[in-house]
Motif scaffolding. Structure first.
Motif, PDB file in Angstrom:
ATOM      1  N   LEU A 121       0.828  -1.200   0.000  1.00 24.10           N
ATOM      2  CA  LEU A 121       0.000   0.000   0.000  1.00 24.10           C
ATOM      3  C   LEU A 121       0.865   1.253   0.000  1.00 24.10           C
ATOM      4  O   LEU A 121       0.637   2.180  -0.803  1.00 24.10           O
ATOM      5  CB  LEU A 121      -0.934   0.005   1.210  1.00 24.10           C
ATOM      6  CG  LEU A 121      -1.711   1.303   1.439  1.00 24.10           C
ATOM      7  CD1 LEU A 121      -2.606   1.623   0.241  1.00 24.10           C
ATOM      8  CD2 LEU A 121      -2.530   1.219   2.727  1.00 24.10           C
ATOM      9  N   GLU A 122       1.838   1.304   0.909  1.00 23.60           N
ATOM     10  CA  GLU A 122       2.691   2.503   0.967  1.00 23.60           C
ATOM     11  C   GLU A 122       3.564   2.626  -0.278  1.00 23.60           C
ATOM     12  O   GLU A 122       3.860   3.737  -0.730  1.00 23.60           O
ATOM     13  CB  GLU A 122       3.554   2.483   2.227  1.00 23.60           C
ATOM     14  CG  GLU A 122       2.852   2.965   3.486  1.00 23.60           C
ATOM     15  CD  GLU A 122       1.742   2.036   3.948  1.00 23.60           C
ATOM     16  OE1 GLU A 122       0.600   2.509   4.133  1.00 23.60           O
ATOM     17  OE2 GLU A 122       2.011   0.823   4.127  1.00 23.60           O
ATOM     18  N   ILE A 123       3.958   1.489  -0.850  1.00 24.43           N
ATOM     19  CA  ILE A 123       4.742   1.537  -2.092  1.00 24.43           C
ATOM     20  C   ILE A 123       3.896   2.126  -3.221  1.00 24.43           C
ATOM     21  O   ILE A 123       4.365   2.967  -3.994  1.00 24.43           O
ATOM     22  CB  ILE A 123       5.259   0.136  -2.455  1.00 24.43           C
ATOM     23  CG1 ILE A 123       6.320  -0.307  -1.424  1.00 24.43           C
ATOM     24  CG2 ILE A 123       5.859   0.118  -3.857  1.00 24.43           C
ATOM     25  CD1 ILE A 123       6.770  -1.742  -1.574  1.00 24.43           C
ATOM     26  N   ALA A 124       2.630   1.715  -3.300  1.00 27.17           N
ATOM     27  CA  ALA A 124       1.740   2.267  -4.330  1.00 27.17           C
ATOM     28  C   ALA A 124       1.514   3.757  -4.110  1.00 27.17           C
ATOM     29  O   ALA A 124       1.456   4.541  -5.066  1.00 27.17           O
ATOM     30  CB  ALA A 124       0.409   1.522  -4.328  1.00 27.17           C
ATOM     31  N   ARG A 125       1.395   4.170  -2.856  1.00 25.43           N
ATOM     32  CA  ARG A 125       1.200   5.587  -2.559  1.00 25.43           C
ATOM     33  C   ARG A 125       2.467   6.388  -2.872  1.00 25.43           C
ATOM     34  O   ARG A 125       2.385   7.512  -3.377  1.00 25.43           O
ATOM     35  CB  ARG A 125       0.803   5.771  -1.098  1.00 25.43           C
ATOM     36  CG  ARG A 125      -0.567   5.192  -0.751  1.00 25.43           C
ATOM     37  CD  ARG A 125      -0.855   5.337   0.729  1.00 25.43           C
ATOM     38  NE  ARG A 125      -0.928   6.736   1.088  1.00 25.43           N
ATOM     39  CZ  ARG A 125      -0.636   7.202   2.302  1.00 25.43           C
ATOM     40  NH1 ARG A 125      -0.223   6.369   3.271  1.00 25.43           N
ATOM     41  NH2 ARG A 125      -0.728   8.493   2.555  1.00 25.43           N
ATOM     42  N   TYR A 126       3.616   5.811  -2.588  1.00 24.34           N
ATOM     43  CA  TYR A 126       4.886   6.459  -2.944  1.00 24.34           C
ATOM     44  C   TYR A 126       4.952   6.671  -4.451  1.00 24.34           C
ATOM     45  O   TYR A 126       5.306   7.756  -4.930  1.00 24.34           O
ATOM     46  CB  TYR A 126       6.055   5.587  -2.476  1.00 24.34           C
ATOM     47  CG  TYR A 126       7.426   6.106  -2.872  1.00 24.34           C
ATOM     48  CD1 TYR A 126       8.152   6.907  -2.010  1.00 24.34           C
ATOM     49  CD2 TYR A 126       7.992   5.778  -4.103  1.00 24.34           C
ATOM     50  CE1 TYR A 126       9.415   7.382  -2.372  1.00 24.34           C
ATOM     51  CE2 TYR A 126       9.232   6.244  -4.479  1.00 24.34           C
ATOM     52  CZ  TYR A 126       9.942   7.050  -3.593  1.00 24.34           C
ATOM     53  OH  TYR A 126      11.182   7.525  -3.966  1.00 24.34           O
ATOM     54  N   SER A 127       4.592   5.636  -5.201  1.00 29.43           N
ATOM     55  CA  SER A 127       4.594   5.738  -6.653  1.00 29.43           C
ATOM     56  C   SER A 127       3.656   6.842  -7.117  1.00 29.43           C
ATOM     57  O   SER A 127       3.985   7.637  -8.015  1.00 29.43           O
ATOM     58  CB  SER A 127       4.190   4.397  -7.269  1.00 29.43           C
ATOM     59  OG  SER A 127       4.083   4.490  -8.671  1.00 29.43           O
TER      60      SER A 127
END
Length: 318
Positions: free
Chosen positions: A29-35
């Motif tokens: 989730l946080e990786i997708a938000r970072y992206s």
């Protein structure tokens, strides 16, 4: 007036190290938000990962708030889900998730409290931080001693997206929250104050003004400007500038600069931001929660640096 601290910098080498460390430790989730926030990723990618935390009743659970791993829907976890959704560009899929979450909140609302309790008793059956333990004598957790956490923030989302809650008397509940806060003299919970800050930014200008005097009093009472205390769990200047387009709350720009520099130094040293708290229970589960929080906090402060003009863009060379 928007504040800009673009003279503060992180080197490209440091940013690449931060990205590498973050991708190793963060949840999908946080990786997708970072992206989404830093690499032109899609809203669809964030929604895909966030949907794993949304239950059939529309509420959020499954450890979205990493300090309790209850899979069931709770108002507190739903406040986290709505905060993420509210940060995304509007789309049909995003709005459908918001509508479902608000329908859950409608069913979870307590008329006698004129608000929500943060979690349900079942929280005790799953690993959680001590402050999330449900007390069957008081019928709530210690968090619920502060009425506005998470009720004030949730009312803000209900106000902004009231088109998804037809025939629900949101104006009545907002008025109750405003009167509650106008009478407030005890500012002991920074988390309750954060929730009222979220509410403030959802309201119309004529309603905002009713919160401003006590928001200022609360921030003055709680903000810790001594940087020697920041490694402990204390409310820092940046914590009260949730929407830093302007500094409404009269926090010195010098303190804001020092606070930004503090997080830059942590990132330069560790490449990530670790939580400055820990559980005294469930030690093996705390190891997992610590990893999850590290991803959440690293993303939070990278976004905060960006919002204040610090360049965190990685310029890859091929």
């Amino acid at each position: 007036m928007k504040m800009n601290f673009s003279d503060l910098t992180l080197s490209q080498l440091t940013l690449e190290k931060i990205r590498t460390a973050f991708l190793k430790i963060a949840r999908p989730l946080e990786i997708a938000r970072y992206s989404y926030h830093f690499e032109k990723g899609s809203v669809k990618g964030v929604l895909k990962e966030l949907s794993a935390f949304q239950n059939h009743d529309g509420g959020f659970g499954h450890g979205l708030e990493p300090d309790f791993h209850l899979p069931d829907s709770t108002p507190m976890a739903t406040s986290v889900g709505l905060r993420i959704l509210n940060s995304l560009t509007s789309s049909k899929a995003r709005d459908e998730m918001i509508a479902k979450a608000l329908q859950y909140l409608r069913t979870a609302f307590y008329l006698d409290r004129v608000g929500w309790y943060s979690v349900t008793p079942e929280v005790n059956e799953f690993p959680h931080a001590p402050w999330w333990t449900y007390n069957f004598t008081t019928n709530m957790t210690p968090i619920d001693n502060s009425w506005g956490n998470p009720t004030a923030e949730l009312l803000g989302y209900a106000y902004s997206y009231q088109r998804f809650m037809p025939n629900w008397p949101i104006e009545t509940y907002i008025e109750n929250a405003l009167q509650n806060f106008e009478r407030k003299t005890d500012f002991s919970s920074e988390h309750e104050l954060y929730c009222f800050l979220h509410l403030y930014h959802h309201l119309s200008s004529d309603l905002r003004v009713r919160l401003e005097k006590n928001l200022q009093r609360g921030i003055d009472a709680l903000v810790v400007t001594d940087k020697k205390k920041w490694p402990s769990y204390v409310p820092q200047p940046l914590d009260f500038l949730i929407f830093p387009d302007d500094n409404l709350w009269k926090i010195s720009e010098d303190y804001i600069r020092i606070n930004l520099q503090y997080y830059i130094s942590l990132l330069e040293k560790n490449c990530v931001i670790y939580p400055n708290w820990e559980w005294s229970t469930y030690p093996s589960h705390w190891d997992l929660a610590k990893k999850e929080w590290t991803g959440v906090l690293t993303l939070k402060y990278l976004k905060r640096l960006q919002q204040f003009g610090v360049d965190v863009e990685i310029r890859f060379s091929f």
